[in-house]
Each structure stands twice: as C-alpha cells, then as structure tokens.
Scaffold this active site. Structure first.
Site, mmCIF file in Angstrom:
data_model
loop_
_atom_site.group_PDB
_atom_site.id
_atom_site.type_symbol
_atom_site.label_atom_id
_atom_site.label_comp_id
_atom_site.label_asym_id
_atom_site.label_seq_id
_atom_site.Cartn_x
_atom_site.Cartn_y
_atom_site.Cartn_z
ATOM 1 C CE LYS A 33 -16.470 -37.549 14.653
ATOM 2 N NZ LYS A 33 -15.250 -38.114 15.015
ATOM 3 C CB THR A 34 -18.904 -34.661 10.597
ATOM 4 O OG1 THR A 34 -18.087 -35.779 10.926
ATOM 5 C CG2 THR A 34 -18.144 -33.752 9.657
ATOM 6 C CG ASP A 225 -13.513 -34.539 14.995
ATOM 7 O OD1 ASP A 225 -14.088 -35.165 15.905
ATOM 8 O OD2 ASP A 225 -13.740 -34.734 13.787
ATOM 9 C CD GLU A 226 -11.959 -38.920 15.244
ATOM 10 O OE1 GLU A 226 -12.083 -39.622 16.262
ATOM 11 O OE2 GLU A 226 -12.528 -39.165 14.175
#
Length: 809
Positions: A33-34, A225-226
């Site tokens: 995902k990064t 993100d997250e």
DNA sequence: AGCCCCGGTGAAGTC
DNA sequence: CACCGGGGCT
C-alpha cells in the site's frame, strides 16, 4: 501511461490511477500500500497538480519521511518536499499555529503532553476538593479525551443527561465540571493537549467558513493512510476538508485496527461507503511481504473475528518455514531461548541483528530479553518505554524553554520557579496560584504585577521573584532573534542547571549531565537542518498575521533563516516512538524490541511474538468483551504479519509479574492457528509441579536461589528477595539506629528546642537518638545556629539547633 | 527548606 | 517490583 505505474499489479495500478473522486483502498498486510500511495501521489503531480495542494496524512512522521523520499525519486526532491505530509497531530498543529488567534489562542501555544495534562487535572481536583482516588487523574483524563475525540464540549457534556447519569451512578458526578475547568485552564495558559490539536481544528473549521474554504481549496487532493485507526474527530476534519472537491483517498485495513482504546473507530472505514455513494473501492489482496506459511496462519487468526470486511489475502512467495512455537518455563527462560534462537539463525543464515524483532504486548516484558542479550553481547534497541523527554532533567530544561516561549504556561512555571533553588517555596507558590485562579490570569502575570496583589509576600521573596521574572523576560525577548541552539545553551548555562549537574559526580548526576548535553546536541542538529517548505509557509503566514506591537519589531528584525527555539519545541512534542530514533540508531545493526502497537507498518525478516499467554496476550482487560478481544486478535494479526521469512510464537508457563510468580496458560491465539502452519517444540515437556520446578527457578533466578533456601511451597514469592542476602546479616545501620531509639524512648515528649539557644561551646548534651555528646563547634546566628557535636559511640554530627532535640547535661 | 524513609498502591496500548 | 505522596527528621 508513465513507466513507474507499470511496476504495479493491475489492482494497485487502478487504485493509483483513480485520482478523482472518493476512493477507498482496502490494503491487506504487506500488500504494497505504501507503494500504491507513493505512486498515486506521484501520478497526481505528474498530471500537473501542485504539490502544495496535496495533503497526505500518515501514522508516523517516519512514514511520511520515507514516503517523501520515495516520491522524490520519481518526481524530484524539490517538488516532493512541498507536499503537506505528516501525522494528523503535526499537520493540524501547523495549521493551528497559523490560525490560532481566530479561536482565541496565541500562535505560540504550548502543547501539553499527558504528564502536563494529568498535573493540571490534579490541581483542579485539589481545588474542587475531590478525592484523587475516586477521581483518578488518568481516568479523568481518559474520560475528557473520549469526550473531545467525539467532539463533545464541556457544556454539551454537562447538559447531556446520559453522561450525567453515567457519572452520577459511577459516583463521579463532578467529572463534567472538572472537564469544564480543565479546558478553561488550558485555554488561559495558552496550551492545547493532544486531543485539542484535533478538537480545536474542528472548532476552527466549524466556526470560520472562510478558513474552511481556504483549506478546502488548498488541499484539493487528500490521502489518509491507516484510516482504520482514525477517531471521530479526525473523521470530521477529513470529511469537512474533502467536502468541496471530494478527492479523498483513504487507505486502510480493518483487520489491523488496534487503537480502539484511544477512540479509533473501525466504523469509519466500514461506513465510508455511506458517506460517499459514488465511492470506488479497491482491494489489495496479494501479499508481497511474507511466506505462504505466515500468510496462511495470519488468515486463520483473523478469520476468528466476526466484524470484518471479507477479503482473501494470498501470496506467490515461497512456502517458507512453519511458525515455530517456543515454550519456556519462565519469563527469563523465554528471554534466553529467544536470544539463543536469534544467535543461531544469525550464524546459520548470515543474518544481521537488524533482521530480528521481538514484539511484546507490554513494555515491561523487555527486561528478560535485555538481560539475555547482554549475556551474549548482542546489540539491541528498545523503542518506547520511558522516553528521553520524560526524564526529570530534560523536563526541567524544557520547562524553561516552554515558559520562555509562552509566559502563560503555568505548568512549566510551577516546575521551575524554584529549580534551581532560589528561595521561592511552596507557601509563596500557593499564594500565587490562588491569586492567579481568582483573577483568571496566568501566574506569570501575577508575578509581573506583584505589588498590585498584596499577597503578603515578604521583601526578600519579592526580590527573588523579580529576579526570576527578569530572567525569564530576558530569555523571551530573544526567542525570535537567537537561533534555538544559542538560546537553549544560554538558558542551560544561565540558570545554573548545567553547573549544578556538572558538579554532581554520582553516576546518576553524570548521566543527567550527559542527557542535557544530548538534548543540546539535538537542538544543534535541528538548527542545522533546513526548514521544510511547509515550515517556511507556516512561518511566513504567522508573521503576516501577527499583531504589530513592540515585541514584533524584534521579530521583523530577526533573521528569517534562523531556526528558533519555539520551532524546535513544536517539533519534538509530537514525535512518535519510532520517530524519536536518531540517525545513528536507525543505521545501527541492532535487534529491535517494541510493543506490537509500535510495530505497525514495520517489517522484519524474523519476528518473535513473545508472552503469548492468557491474561497477557490477550490482556486480561480484554477477555470479558467481544469487541476488545477482537481488537486483541487484530493486534496479534498485526504482530504475525510483520514477519517476512519466519515468525516465532513464544510463551512461558510461569512469569514473574507484579512482584510474584504467576502461572500462565498458553494464549488461545496459538490454538486458533491450524497445526499445519505450526512447528511445536520437538521434546514434549509437560512440567508438573513436582517436576523439579524449583530447580528450574534455581537456574533462572540463580542469583537469588543460591542463597535463598526457604521456599514457601504454596505461594512462591520472590518479591524483594533479590535484596535479601541471608548469608550476611544485612540491616542498614540507619534503620537499626532508629529502631533502637524508638525502643529506648517509646514516648518522646516534645522538647522546646528554643532552649537550645542558650547552648554554648563544649557543653555536654543528650540527644534522643545519638545519646551523649559534646559540642565542638558552634556557628551561625540563631535561628540558623549549627552545632557540630561529638557523640560518644555515634561519631560527629552536624545539627541545626532549631531542629535538634537536645537537652543540656 | 529539603532530604529520606516508609507504606500504600498499581501495572496496556499512544499522539 | 517501581512509583508516589505523606510525614518525620535535621
């Protein structure tokens, strides 16, 4: 299509290319995902969007830094720097610096950490005459924090019959009032706690439509993100900011939501579809990180949870080793076995120390591993635990910095007004605090106008206070035209802190001195780094918005390139544990130890998940509620999926906890994994109680058991045993003295010590503890008269006559 | 004013 | 065991 997107698999590529409109990316562990986020941002920029219009929220500052580095490799370093990228807290702290005046805060507001917050609460409790056992400060703070993260103001809290009923039935009816006072006091001190950084941002965006519009237009592309770990407060900020352009991309994995305890709401991700009907969803299900065995085991773990998105994580990686179960009889043996295993693999596989990580549920578990590492001389590093910035000497110096920057910061003032000792005591401070509260002003304001308040402070103390005020003011005036290092160093030396610590040659003193030096070195590094474009931007805007007054003349004369102390303070408060790692540490080849929480987002070839026992992992606090247990299971899922090559699941059957030994069952989580993924210890040990259990302990706690002979068979308690050495009758001399004196004079009658005023040189006296003695030296004027007395059998003592209970013989 | 000792008490995870 | 607040001592 540009060439970098070709490096992605079809789903990843589609997610990266869908830049317009709301997008949700469900990204399984290790699914790249990064990489998708990185390429997506690069792609947006390639389409001509200015980097300043992109807001990217990450979980740690380290993650932001790494992602920027990766983007820089595609779009070039200059452009990459311009992206607004960082944690929620640090990004919105920057925005609040710019806009603070609108909501009544100063631009240079202080950020209170948890200790500061608790200290404020303690004082409020005292003021309200509330018992701090019923109202435990940490519990009160949690409750306030919960409310703020749900955007419930103190007034709403007080007017809500449900919360009032809850507090009433839990016999804490004053919680709402405490919340109200807490907010008021922090506001007055120009201080925000961590939750305020989000809460006040919400207030700002709610009450100032022009401000909201400005940032909506600025942040045309938003990435989070997250996302599974955002709370309601963060959710609303994002929703507001994205409302105009709706170019919002959230990335998350509901299976990795592990921050429910601080208000993270897994529903944010589960409900995202409802908020954006034309949402496009992408599922990244291919794992590139781990072996088939690890992925298979992880899938089985998470399958036990009911509340989740369905997805199938798979991998094309090799089969790999099975997850190895390591069983130890005690926590210390667990340490040894794990470290031995690391030693062995390091040799066999030519692995580096940095390829290994030990993940535990609680910070206190690190000790056994530390000891084992030291024994084998293997370098290790621990993340988290007691932070450098929590140490007393560091907090003291930082308090000077904070008070210098923000004179209203009462918490800092109270900490240092008499450190180093300058004769402003508790009595005086109490008067000042009360007066400040009465007039609704800061303590420093009272200090600067002391003569107007008639507090009955004597002339001597008044002088001391004036000196202190002058000292702080002289620092404050230079904040804008000295660089951070110059000013910090000046304060450290000028206050006498450096000198005081330098002259203390005890090991603790030396270490304190070194810590101060380390802090100053850190500030030096900070000064030497260039500002990021965001920091430049914030700086410029703040400057334009400042009210022109006398102190601002200094600001304008100041050199723009100077990195100042207030900038340093802003930066350090919001660092996460992972962020705090220095460059040297990062590059050092060491084994990592941390909590599972801290390991989120990281990966290691070899991972040891330790302390897998009922009541520890899962924690005993979680096993009564389904939701909590599921979060605990997700935590275990996170732990296992950090591993690339091999994961180890370790537990002990006995553990030294809370000062005594407890027996442990293996964690239910181990049993939830199908045995085809696991490798159990080859020799099946089934220790029973009489199965040389004591020998086990003798080995493990050899330093104790060699000397300690009388075990209590029903409850084995080593509490304090390490200090006892039955071989030598070790009783501290002082204790002995006070014991005998108590026996000799069971009811010591009060003595009027002013009689001592008449004592003279060479007089014989009797002391209730030291017995008979003769005065050999008398110095100083009453009441400060000090006597040196030679006691028969008890040596020479220096006593203050006004305190010493003496009678003349 | 400040040090020291004692006893009580608590210990999950974090920006 | 570790941390703390209170109280006693000098």
């Amino acid at each position: 299509m540009s060439h970098f997107l070709n490096e992605l698999n079809p789903v990843q590529r589609a997610a990266a290319k869908t830049t317009e409109g709301p997008v949700m990316i469900i990204a399984g562990a290790g699914s790249g995902k990064t990489r998708v986020l990185t390429y997506r941002i690069a792609h947006i920029m390639e389409k001509g969007v200015d980097a300043f219009n992109i807001l990217s929220l990450t979980f740690t500052n380290k993650a932001a830094r790494e992602m920027k580095d990766r983007i820089a490799k595609i779009v070039g370093p200059t452009e990459a720097k311009n992206i607004w990228m960082g944690t929620f807290h640090s990004i919105f702290a920057k925005i609040l610096r710019i806009e603070a005046n609108k909501i009544g805060y100063p631009n240079n507001f202080t950020i209170y950490d948890t200790d500061d917050s608790k200290s404020v609460i303690k004082e409020i409790l005292k003021q309200f005459n509330l018992d701090d056992k019923t109202y435990k400060p940490s519990m009160v703070l949690n409750r306030i924090s919960d409310a703020k993260n749900k955007l419930i103001s103190a007034t709403q809290y007080l007017n809500n019959p449900i919360t009032q009923q809850e507090d009433f039935s839990s016999r804490k009816p004053m919680l709402g009032k405490v919340y109200e006072a807490y907010q008021k006091r922090n506001f007055k001190a120009g201080a925000m706690d961590f939750d305020d950084l989000l809460y006040q941002t919400n207030i700002l965006l709610r009450d100032f439509p022009d401000v909201l519009l400005k940032y909506q237009n600025k942040f045309r592309y938003i990435l989070v993100d997250e996302y599974q770990d955002t709370n309601f407060s963060q959710y609303v900020i994002i929703k507001q900011l994205a409302a105009r352009f709706q170019n919002i991309c959230v990335v998350g994995d509901d299976a990795q939501s592990i921050y429910g305890f601080r208000g993270a709401n897994i529903q944010n991700i589960l409900n995202f579809e409802k908020d954006y009907p034309d949402l496009q969803t992408f599922k990244l299900e291919q794992n590139y990180r781990s072996t088939k065995n690890i992925v298979g085991a992880a899938n089985q773990i998470i399958a036990n949870n009911k509340d989740q998105f369905k997805k199938i994580v798979f991998t094309d990686n090799e089969e790999g080793q099975k997850l190895k179960v390591i069983k130890a009889s005690t926590d210390n043996e667990e340490g040894k076995k794990v470290v031995d295993s690391i030693f062995e693999i390091r040799m066999q596989q030519q692995a580096m120390n940095s390829h290994f990580a030990i993940l535990y549920r609680t910070n206190s578990q690190s000790r056994a591993f530390e000891e084992a590492f030291r024994r084998l001389n293997i370098p290790y590093k621990i993340y988290g635990g007691v932070s450098f910035y929590q140490r007393k000497e560091i907090k003291d110096l930082l308090s000077y910095f904070r008070l210098t920057i923000n004179n209203s910061d009462d918490e800092s003032l109270k900490r240092i007004i008499n450190y180093p000792a300058r004769g402003i005591g508790q009595t005086t401070l109490d008067k000042l605090t009360v007066s400040a509260a009465e007039h609704d002003i800061s303590i420093f304001t009272v200090l600067t106008n002391l003569k107007d308040f008639n507090l009955g402070i004597n002339a001597g103390t008044t002088n001391k206070i004036n000196d202190f005020v002058m000292q702080i003011k002289s620092y404050s005036l230079t904040v804008k035209y000295k660089d951070a290092y110059e000013l910090a160093n000046h304060i450290a030396v000028n206050t006498g802190i450096v000198k005081e610590l330098y002259s203390d040659k005890t090991p603790e003193g030396v270490s304190r001195y070194e810590n101060i030096q380390e802090l100053l070195n850190g500030i030096k590094d900070f000064v030497e780094q260039k500002r990021t474009p965001q920091e430049e931007e914030v700086n410029d805007i703040i400057k334009q918005s400042l009210v022109k007054d006398e102190s601002q003349l200094f600001a304008e004369q100041s050199n723009n390139d100077l990195k100042t102390l207030d900038e340093f303070m802003q930066e350090i408060t919001l660092l996460t544990d992972v962020d705090k790692e220095s460059d040297d540490e990062r590059n050092a080849d060491k084994v990592s130890m941390m909590t599972v929480h801290a390991s989120k987002g990281l990966e290691f070839p070899y991972v040891y998940v330790v302390g897998l026992e009922e009541n520890l992992f899962p924690s005993q606090l979680s096993i009564t509620s389904r939701a909590d247990l599921e979060e605990e299971r997700r935590l275990f899922y996170v732990a296992v999926t950090r591993a690339e090559k091999q994961a180890f699941l370790c537990f002990a059957t006995m553990r030294y906890r809370f000062g005594n030994v407890t027996y442990c069952e293996p964690s239910r989580f181990i049993e939830e994994i199908d045995s085809t993924f696991l490798e159990y210890p080859q020799v099946a040990e089934t220790p029973t109680f009489n199965d040389n259990l004591f020998d086990k302990f003798r080995n493990d706690y050899s330093d104790i058991s060699e000397k300690e002979t009388s075990f209590n068979t029903t409850s084995i308690n080593f509490g304090g045993a390490k200090k006892t050495n039955p071989g030598i009758n070790f009783t501290p001399a002082k204790k002995l003295v006070s014991l005998t004196s108590r026996l000799n004079s069971p009811s010591a009658s009060p003595v009027d010590v002013s009689l001592n005023q008449s004592l003279q040189l060479n007089d014989f006296v009797m002391h209730e503890k030291f017995g008979r003695g003769q005065i050999t030296i008398l110095e100083g004027k009453w009441p400060e008269t000090k006597a040196t007395i030679n006691f028969e059998g008890n040596g020479t003592k220096n006593l203050l006559l006004k305190f010493a209970r003496l009678s003349k013989i």
